[in-house]
Write an enzyme that holds these catalytic residues in place. Sequence first.
Site, PDB file in Angstrom:
ATOM      1  N   ALA A 141       3.750  -1.217   3.989  1.00  0.00           N
ATOM      2  CA  ALA A 141       2.913  -2.234   4.653  1.00  0.00           C
ATOM      3  C   ALA A 141       3.246  -3.660   4.217  1.00  0.00           C
ATOM      4  O   ALA A 141       2.373  -4.529   4.233  1.00  0.00           O
ATOM      5  CB  ALA A 141       1.421  -1.951   4.456  1.00  0.00           C
ATOM      6  N   GLY A 142       4.484  -3.917   3.857  1.00  0.00           N
ATOM      7  CA  GLY A 142       4.886  -5.258   3.417  1.00  0.00           C
ATOM      8  C   GLY A 142       4.600  -6.326   4.463  1.00  0.00           C
ATOM      9  O   GLY A 142       4.030  -7.372   4.152  1.00  0.00           O
ATOM     10  N   GLY A 143       4.972  -6.072   5.688  1.00  0.00           N
ATOM     11  CA  GLY A 143       4.739  -7.041   6.762  1.00  0.00           C
ATOM     12  C   GLY A 143       3.256  -7.200   7.050  1.00  0.00           C
ATOM     13  O   GLY A 143       2.773  -8.315   7.277  1.00  0.00           O
ATOM     14  N   PRO A 179       9.641  -4.032  -0.676  1.00  0.00           N
ATOM     15  CA  PRO A 179      10.761  -3.670   0.191  1.00  0.00           C
ATOM     16  C   PRO A 179      10.352  -3.708   1.672  1.00  0.00           C
ATOM     17  O   PRO A 179       9.202  -3.452   2.006  1.00  0.00           O
ATOM     18  CB  PRO A 179      11.110  -2.247  -0.237  1.00  0.00           C
ATOM     19  CG  PRO A 179      10.434  -1.998  -1.511  1.00  0.00           C
ATOM     20  CD  PRO A 179       9.328  -2.988  -1.659  1.00  0.00           C
ATOM     21  N   LYS A 233       0.834  -1.209   0.000  1.00  0.00           N
ATOM     22  CA  LYS A 233       0.000   0.000   0.000  1.00  0.00           C
ATOM     23  C   LYS A 233       0.858   1.245   0.000  1.00  0.00           C
ATOM     24  O   LYS A 233       2.002   1.228   0.471  1.00  0.00           O
ATOM     25  CB  LYS A 233      -0.967   0.040   1.184  1.00  0.00           C
ATOM     26  CG  LYS A 233      -0.323   0.196   2.573  1.00  0.00           C
ATOM     27  CD  LYS A 233      -0.214   1.643   3.055  1.00  0.00           C
ATOM     28  CE  LYS A 233       0.431   1.779   4.405  1.00  0.00           C
ATOM     29  NZ  LYS A 233       1.645   2.387   4.625  1.00  0.00           N
ATOM     30  N   ASP A 292      -2.235  -1.410  10.117  1.00  0.00           N
ATOM     31  CA  ASP A 292      -2.416  -1.436   8.658  1.00  0.00           C
ATOM     32  C   ASP A 292      -2.998  -2.758   8.158  1.00  0.00           C
ATOM     33  O   ASP A 292      -3.358  -2.874   6.984  1.00  0.00           O
ATOM     34  CB  ASP A 292      -1.064  -1.250   7.949  1.00  0.00           C
ATOM     35  CG  ASP A 292      -0.537   0.166   8.056  1.00  0.00           C
ATOM     36  OD1 ASP A 292      -1.320   1.072   8.406  1.00  0.00           O
ATOM     37  OD2 ASP A 292       0.657   0.365   7.781  1.00  0.00           O
ATOM     38  N   GLY A 351      10.590  -2.630   5.708  1.00  0.00           N
ATOM     39  CA  GLY A 351      10.838  -1.438   6.529  1.00  0.00           C
ATOM     40  C   GLY A 351      10.747  -0.182   5.701  1.00  0.00           C
ATOM     41  O   GLY A 351      11.528   0.749   5.845  1.00  0.00           O
ATOM     42  N   ALA A 352       9.747  -0.150   4.831  1.00  0.00           N
ATOM     43  CA  ALA A 352       9.728   0.852   3.770  1.00  0.00           C
ATOM     44  C   ALA A 352       8.558   1.838   3.855  1.00  0.00           C
ATOM     45  O   ALA A 352       8.525   2.831   3.152  1.00  0.00           O
ATOM     46  CB  ALA A 352       9.671   0.145   2.418  1.00  0.00           C
ATOM     47  N   GLY A 353       7.563   1.526   4.710  1.00  0.00           N
ATOM     48  CA  GLY A 353       6.350   2.359   4.723  1.00  0.00           C
ATOM     49  C   GLY A 353       5.350   1.909   3.690  1.00  0.00           C
ATOM     50  O   GLY A 353       4.435   2.637   3.304  1.00  0.00           O
TER      51      GLY A 353
HETATM   52  O1  C5P Z   1      -0.134  -0.832  14.807  1.00  0.00           O
HETATM   53  P1  C5P Z   1       1.297  -1.064  14.523  1.00  0.00           P
HETATM   54  O2  C5P Z   1       1.908  -2.112  15.418  1.00  0.00           O
HETATM   55  O3  C5P Z   1       1.593  -1.315  13.084  1.00  0.00           O
HETATM   56  O4  C5P Z   1       2.033   0.283  14.864  1.00  0.00           O
HETATM   57  C1  C5P Z   1       3.422   0.381  15.024  1.00  0.00           C
HETATM   58  C2  C5P Z   1       3.746   1.603  15.869  1.00  0.00           C
HETATM   59  O5  C5P Z   1       3.404   2.786  15.163  1.00  0.00           O
HETATM   60  C3  C5P Z   1       2.955   1.696  17.163  1.00  0.00           C
HETATM   61  O6  C5P Z   1       3.608   1.042  18.205  1.00  0.00           O
HETATM   62  C4  C5P Z   1       2.864   3.172  17.410  1.00  0.00           C
HETATM   63  O7  C5P Z   1       4.029   3.613  18.021  1.00  0.00           O
HETATM   64  C5  C5P Z   1       2.831   3.764  16.010  1.00  0.00           C
HETATM   65  N1  C5P Z   1       1.477   4.108  15.554  1.00  0.00           N
HETATM   66  C6  C5P Z   1       0.830   5.190  16.096  1.00  0.00           C
HETATM   67  N2  C5P Z   1      -0.433   5.515  15.671  1.00  0.00           N
HETATM   68  C7  C5P Z   1      -1.044   4.791  14.720  1.00  0.00           C
HETATM   69  C8  C5P Z   1      -0.389   3.673  14.146  1.00  0.00           C
HETATM   70  C9  C5P Z   1       0.865   3.373  14.582  1.00  0.00           C
HETATM   71  O8  C5P Z   1       1.375   5.884  16.970  1.00  0.00           O
HETATM   72  N3  C5P Z   1      -2.260   5.130  14.327  1.00  0.00           N
END
Ligand code: C5P
Length: 299
Positions: A101-103, A95, A12, A137, A97-99
């Site tokens: 949403a791969g994981g 990729p 995404k 995500d 750790g890319a932003g």
């Molecule tokens: O939900 P997820 O584990 O993917 O989020 C990773 C980290 O990103 C969270 O621990 C939080 O620090 C931050 N996050 C946030 N607000 C969101 C989504 C993620 O602060 N809406």
Amino acid sequence: MSREIIVEAAAKINLTLGILGKREDGYHELETIMHQVALVDRIHLSPNPKGIELDSNSRDIPLDETNLAFRAAKLMVEKNGQKAGVSIFIEKNIPVGAGLAGGSTDAAAVLLGLNSLFKYDLSREALLDMAAILGSDVPFCLVGMPLREKSHNIFGVNGATALARGRGEILSGLPGVKLRNIVIVKPDFQMSTAEVYGAFRLDKVKQFPDTEAFLQSWMTGDNAAIAHQMVNVLESVSIPRRAEIGVLKERLVEMGAANAIMSGSGPSVFGIFADKPQALDAARTLKREYQETYLVSSY
Ligand code: C5P
């Protein structure tokens, strides 16, 4: 030969990412438009009497319980009270750790795939609840995944584009619009989502997305008009830390993109081009410097 199923898991991009404030639970209240692009992992699943085993063609992801896909399998198996095991093979293209949403998308694919492989027959709603436990995500990634079964999307979500609120799990689907000539560049470093959100300060944001205006552009389907509404407030954290992100945005625009922003918590940057040859040129040029450069369209 045991049965194997393969689920396609799309990446995404965030076309807008706005933050309304910090919540009491530590998460941030989001207003973001998420869109799936045709950059996919393939998740192979087959029953394994020995338990959950994870393997991949990629050396960039962990193969133990810290992998979200592993956790998704564990959650599914535990919740459904069976001692079933599964072999998961992640054919990785997105990729890490890319932003992008791969994981999260791999985890969503495991949820959908195991529901089908083990005939758990969980409702879409139950799957979405489990998705939200795994990560913010994951529900979006799940909702956009083409269903193999004959079933309707709930929440009126229309596949691959949604306005997400809350932590990112409250989804409203948007009509399908095809975006073309998207050049995605992942610089040669990763960014920690938790760290980027943790350093976010509302008072440092120079520009917020205008979701209303975005939606109006979206309805026209005009790629350039849509691109002009793209804003990501997390750039206020990432660009001061990593100037390269800002430079990449500028370069994409100089090469002809209607606009370019960072996706999610970064560090990937993407630009949307109205002109295909320019997009091709930009992708070719950037690929020489950045191995993880992709020219894609909507999923
Ligand atoms: O939900 P997820 O584990 O993917 O989020 C990773 C980290 O990103 C969270 O621990 C939080 O620090 C931050 N996050 C946030 N607000 C969101 C989504 C993620 O602060 N809406």
